[in-house]
Design a protein around this motif. Structure first.
Motif, PDB file in Angstrom:
ATOM      1  N   LYS A 183     -20.234  22.043  26.733  1.00 38.48           N
ATOM      2  CA  LYS A 183     -20.505  21.472  28.057  1.00 38.48           C
ATOM      3  C   LYS A 183     -21.995  21.483  28.399  1.00 38.48           C
ATOM      4  CE  LYS A 183     -15.982  22.416  29.861  1.00 38.48           C
ATOM      5  NZ  LYS A 183     -15.296  21.478  30.663  1.00 38.48           N
ATOM      6  N   ASP A 184     -22.839  21.744  27.435  1.00 40.01           N
ATOM      7  CA  ASP A 184     -24.285  21.778  27.693  1.00 40.01           C
ATOM      8  C   ASP A 184     -24.801  20.438  28.195  1.00 40.01           C
ATOM      9  OD1 ASP A 184     -24.287  24.375  26.921  1.00 40.01           O
ATOM     10  OD2 ASP A 184     -25.620  24.122  25.193  1.00 40.01           O
ATOM     11  N   ALA A 213     -26.029  17.135  35.030  1.00 37.63           N
ATOM     12  CA  ALA A 213     -25.820  17.475  36.437  1.00 37.63           C
ATOM     13  C   ALA A 213     -27.123  17.953  37.075  1.00 37.63           C
ATOM     14  CB  ALA A 213     -24.745  18.544  36.573  1.00 37.63           C
ATOM     15  N   LEU A 214     -27.957  18.646  36.321  1.00 37.04           N
ATOM     16  CA  LEU A 214     -29.226  19.132  36.873  1.00 37.04           C
ATOM     17  C   LEU A 214     -30.201  17.998  37.187  1.00 37.04           C
ATOM     18  CD1 LEU A 214     -30.093  22.421  34.953  1.00 37.04           C
ATOM     19  CD2 LEU A 214     -29.348  22.135  37.303  1.00 37.04           C
ATOM     20  N   THR A 215     -30.045  16.860  36.537  1.00 38.35           N
ATOM     21  CA  THR A 215     -30.944  15.744  36.829  1.00 38.35           C
ATOM     22  C   THR A 215     -30.658  15.140  38.192  1.00 38.35           C
ATOM     23  OG1 THR A 215     -29.547  14.077  35.770  1.00 38.35           O
ATOM     24  CG2 THR A 215     -31.206  15.149  34.385  1.00 38.35           C
TER      25      THR A 215
END
Length: 69
Positions: free
Chosen positions: A17-18, A24-26
């Protein structure tokens, strides 16, 4: 209890899931807030230009006052 030599502990990390995590962090900062920050950055640059010019004019005025006195 002694069960023989210690077993090797394999530290295997699940990285399946990396990609999802980094994607998601973007999107952690909402686009609306980014636009606001961009606008504030541009306004601060303009303000800096105004202050720099004002400082130059103040120096000129001081020099002229010295010449006139």
């Amino acid at each position: 209890r002694d069960e023989g030599p210690p077993r090797e502990i394999q530290d295997v990390r699940d990285n399946s899931k990396d990609g999802e995590y980094w994607e998601a962090l973007t999107h952690i900062i909402p686009p609306r807030k980014l636009k606001l920050w961009d606008a504030l950055g541009a306004a601060l640059l303009e303000y800096h230009k105004v202050l720099t010019r004002r400082s130059e004019l103040f120096s000129e005025a001081t020099a002229l006052q010295r010449q006139n006195s």
